[in-house]
Every structure is written in C-alpha cells, then in structure tokens.
Design a protein around this motif. Structure first.
Motif, PDB file in Angstrom:
ATOM      1  N   UNK A   1      -5.551  15.537 -54.303  1.00 19.56           N
ATOM      2  CA  UNK A   1      -4.681  14.548 -53.672  1.00 19.56           C
ATOM      3  C   UNK A   1      -3.391  14.418 -54.493  1.00 19.56           C
ATOM      4  N   UNK A   2      -2.270  14.316 -53.783  1.00 19.02           N
ATOM      5  CA  UNK A   2      -0.978  14.139 -54.446  1.00 19.02           C
ATOM      6  C   UNK A   2      -0.218  12.987 -53.787  1.00 19.02           C
ATOM      7  N   UNK A   3       0.580  12.277 -54.590  1.00 17.14           N
ATOM      8  CA  UNK A   3       1.336  11.129 -54.083  1.00 17.14           C
ATOM      9  C   UNK A   3       2.411  11.603 -53.113  1.00 17.14           C
TER      10      UNK A   3
ATOM     11  N   UNK B   1      -1.807  11.826 -50.371  1.00 15.95           N
ATOM     12  CA  UNK B   1      -2.123  12.763 -49.288  1.00 15.95           C
ATOM     13  C   UNK B   1      -3.110  13.809 -49.813  1.00 15.95           C
ATOM     14  N   UNK B   2      -4.058  14.180 -48.969  1.00 10.68           N
ATOM     15  CA  UNK B   2      -4.946  15.290 -49.336  1.00 10.68           C
ATOM     16  C   UNK B   2      -4.216  16.596 -49.069  1.00 10.68           C
ATOM     17  N   UNK B   3      -4.121  17.455 -50.089  1.00 10.94           N
ATOM     18  CA  UNK B   3      -3.388  18.714 -49.938  1.00 10.94           C
ATOM     19  C   UNK B   3      -4.278  19.947 -50.011  1.00 10.94           C
ATOM     20  N   UNK B   4      -5.532  19.754 -50.460  1.00 10.36           N
ATOM     21  CA  UNK B   4      -6.395  20.927 -50.627  1.00 10.36           C
ATOM     22  C   UNK B   4      -7.854  20.506 -50.634  1.00 10.36           C
TER      23      UNK B   4
ATOM     24  N   UNK C   1      -1.522  20.589 -46.026  1.00  9.03           N
ATOM     25  CA  UNK C   1      -2.941  20.657 -46.386  1.00  9.03           C
ATOM     26  C   UNK C   1      -3.516  22.045 -46.148  1.00  9.03           C
ATOM     27  N   UNK C   2      -4.353  22.506 -47.086  1.00  7.10           N
ATOM     28  CA  UNK C   2      -5.058  23.783 -46.962  1.00  7.10           C
ATOM     29  C   UNK C   2      -6.553  23.568 -47.126  1.00  7.10           C
TER      30      UNK C   2
END
Length: 356
Positions: A6-8, A40-43, A114-115
C-alpha cells in the motif's frame, strides 16, 4: 511470501505525511496512528523472498513485470499473509527497517496502477530440464519468469521446427559452461510413397542389415472420433518380423506420434495387412531419412513455447504441440567430447522385446 503493498495517494494526503518516517507523524498529523484511508493498494501476489529487507530490494531494483507503483519507500505499508492461518500482519516502511503497525485495509482504495500477479497472463510451455524428461509448466508470460525458468541470464530463441514453436534457452549457456542438454536435429526428409512400395523398401533394407523408418497416416474415416493428421500418424520401423525374411512370426509394431499408442501391434488392424475390408485404411506413407544432422546443442534447461513473430510475444503450445515435443525430447542424451568433436549417445530405455 504472499504480500500486498500500500502507498499513500498524494491527492488525499492533506497533512503531507507521504515519505515521512514513523517518528515524524505526530508533528504533521498530531498522532502516530496510521491513517489507512490515505493509502491505495498497488500490488498483491506471491514474491520469491523471505524477508522484508529482500522485498524492499526487489521493489526498488527488480520490480516485478507489470508493476507500475512507486519504488518502495518510507511510509509504504506491507501486508504479509500467513499461508497457514490466512492472518495478515502489517509493517510500516520506516527510515531504517520496518515497524509492526495496526492497519485497516478495508479503508484503502485500489490504485489505477494496481498489479495482481494472480491476474497476469499465463502460458503453458514445455520445460526440458537437463538429464530429465520434459514437463508441462504454466508460467507468467513475462521476461522475468522465462529467465528464471532457464536459470537466469538473457534469453535466446531458436525456431528449427516446421511449425510456430520456438526453443527458448539461456543465451549465455555455452559461455557459462552449463551442462549440455539436448541436440536439435534438422527435420528428417520425408518421401511419400505407397504402402506396397514402402514394404518393398523395408524388406530390401532388412536383407542388407539396415533399418528404415516411416510414417503411416490412416484416413480420418478409419476412426469413430475426429482425429488430426498428427494423431492419425504412426511411426513404423523396418525392424519388424513382417519385413524380415525367414522369421517365425509376422508382426508389425508402431507408435502413434501423439504418444497415445506407444507400442501398438498393427498388422491385425490394417486393411492392407490382416485387418480386412473394415480395417484401418492407409491415406499415405512417408519414408523417413534416418540421417540425423545436428543443427545445435542446447546448454542448460530450456523450454518450448509458441512464438508469434509478428507480435514478438510467446503464447501457449497447442495440445498437439505439447504431445509432439514431449515425444521429440522425451529421452535425455549424453554428450562426450572426443578428438573428432562431440559424440552424442541417445538414452535407450529398457523394455520388453515385443516379438520384433
């Protein structure tokens, strides 16, 4: 390690806490509590590592194929999912190392970058390991996954076959002195002829102490089910009693190219032999040139995939191709360096004589 990252999202970061270490949070937002709604979930996916430090290295230096998030940095959150219990543990990426935290993933959003590795395109290929029989593998259709399959290094492609299948191997296999795996031979020349002429050539060869091979293709209406020409083709050798003089019996054994019938007694099935008017009808015969000219020797593990030259990408082998190349590379080979070059010794499995 099964993880989510997760990244801001900078657009929701009113207090500018992105990239801030854990000790700085109270100064910027009045509390050290992590605000999950900023993230946000990115991976998500299975990553080949066992420590958070290694994970940090991967997401800075060796991003998984298709990953579009930022390189991992301070303020990112890593969720590790226990494979046995399914329980999640959350870790804050700090200035030095990681800090165990409370986190609410249900409050996060999914990034447009997202991946999910589970959703990546996968293809079915035939892996040919050194000294072993081929196996079918399903792999992500990524350069990184293919490199891992052949032991790392760059990739080389060979297309020595008549169809769109390609051999993919380690480009530096020879230079790195990886063990020799399989020889790739020029396709055998085939001469079409009648079954009567083929029998005559077989008998003539056996009288001279030679062995010939041929492909016999049976008609589609011979069988109750629809079969492709490849599935209707049997390889037969002159080394059968039916083609040898002064033998105490009469038998013809053949092997279907698709591997379903590896050693089938055929004279009682064939209309041109003892099968009668309802027997298997021959569509055509091909005499094979038994000379095997080596085109190359592949070093190290390699795999076979379908190659689309126009799109410059690989795709899954068809079921017919899987059977074809499983059979072609089914046995390992041994290689011996001699004063005259490399001598290739084919593997010959022990089996019953089958009355040949």
């Amino acid at each position: 390690m099964n993880v989510r990252i997760y990244q801001i999202n900078m657009k929701r970061d009113a207090n500018n806490v992105a990239f801030m270490n854990y000790e700085s949070l109270p100064k910027f937002q009045g509390s050290s509590e992590i605000d999950s709604s900023l993230y946000d979930k990115v991976f998500e996916g299975e990553v080949n590592c066992f420590t958070l430090e290694k994970l940090y290295e991967i997401f800075n230096l060796k991003h998984p194929a298709g990953y579009k998030g930022r390189s991992m940095s301070v303020s990112d959150v890593v969720e590790i999912i226990d494979g046995n219990t399914g329980k999640s543990y959350f870790h804050f990426c700090d200035s030095i190392g990681f800090r165990w935290i409370d986190f609410a993933p249900e409050k996060t959003q999914v990034s447009d970058r997202f991946l999910s590795l589970a959703e990546q395109e996968k293809i079915s290929v035939l892996l040919v390991p050194v000294g072993k029989s081929p196996i079918v593998k399903e792999i992500p259709n990524t350069y990184e996954a293919m490199k891992e399959l052949v032991g790392g290094g760059g990739l080389d492609e060979y297309m020595p076959f008549e169809d769109d299948a390609a051999i993919v191997c380690n480009r530096d296999g020879k230079q790195e002195k990886l063990p020799m795996n399989r020889a790739v031979y020029q396709p055998p020349k085939r001469t079409e002829m009648s079954y009567s002429d083929l029998k005559s050539l077989f008998r003539e060869a056996e009288n001279k102490g030679q062995h010939l091979s041929a492909h016999i293709v049976f008609t589609a209406d011979t069988f109750k089910k629809p079969y492709s020409e490849f599935e209707r083709t049997y390889e037969v050798s002159s080394d059968n009693k039916a083609f040898q003089s002064r033998m105490g019996g009469y038998s013809i054994y053949g092997a279907s190219l698709d591997g379903v019938d590896p050693c089938l007694r055929m004279e009682g099935l064939m209309a041109d032999e003892m099968g009668g008017k309802d027997g298997w009808k021959i569509e055509k015969c091909y005499l094979l040139d038994n000379t095997r000219e080596v085109a190359d020797i592949i070093h190290g593990d390699f795999f076979i995939a379908r190659s689309n030259v126009a799109n410059e990408k690989y795709s899954s082998l068809s079921s017919e191709q899987l059977l074809k190349y499983k059979r072609l590379f089914r046995y390992p080979e041994r290689f011996h360096e001699t004063a005259h070059g490399i001598e290739i010794e084919p593997f010959k499995p022990d089996r019953a004589d089958k009355e040949r």
